[in-house]
Design a protein around this motif. Sequence first.
Motif: not given
Length: 198
Positions: A186-194
Amino acid sequence: MMDLSQLQSTLASKSYEKIADICDEVMLQVASRGIAFQEEWPYAIHLLGHIYVNDLNSARFLWKSIPQRIKESRPELVAAWKIGQCLWNRDYAGVYGAIRGFGWSPEVIGLVTTFSENYTKKMFQLLTSAYSTITVADVAHFVGMSEDDATNYALQQGWTLDSSSQMLTVRKPKITTEQKLDPSKLQRLTEFVFHLEH
């Protein structure tokens, strides 16, 4: 001298999926030593082993390599090949006819029975994925049962019967896509979307 003890213990333990490989290996070992083995070789078991794992190309190759005199002297071998032919030709009802049409020896009856049960389950899964409704007669044809037995089998699988039209409604298996959410993903996905947004 042939050592078929591994084959016999595999049959006894009902590890039928291993039979073809064991037979292939022993046959190669015996042939490489130049030992004549054709008369006593368990061809029917070997052929059924390939059929069991749905290796029809190997089954056909084995059948073609068996001397004609052996084919003519072993009705069980011919009966095993009939199953293979029906599978090859997609003659679903014929597979069951070939299985039921022969009095199998004690050495192979367990193998043939288990193959038949697995084949019925496989055919039923194919019907489940291919149809939403199907006639009782068609189900009976594909699973090699009487219409009454096919209906009972389908009902046990959760299908429903419209007795006036003799149509069965297929119950599709529930697909569960429940996944545990991994916080690091979830953290990696959030960073990717950001990153994408900025």
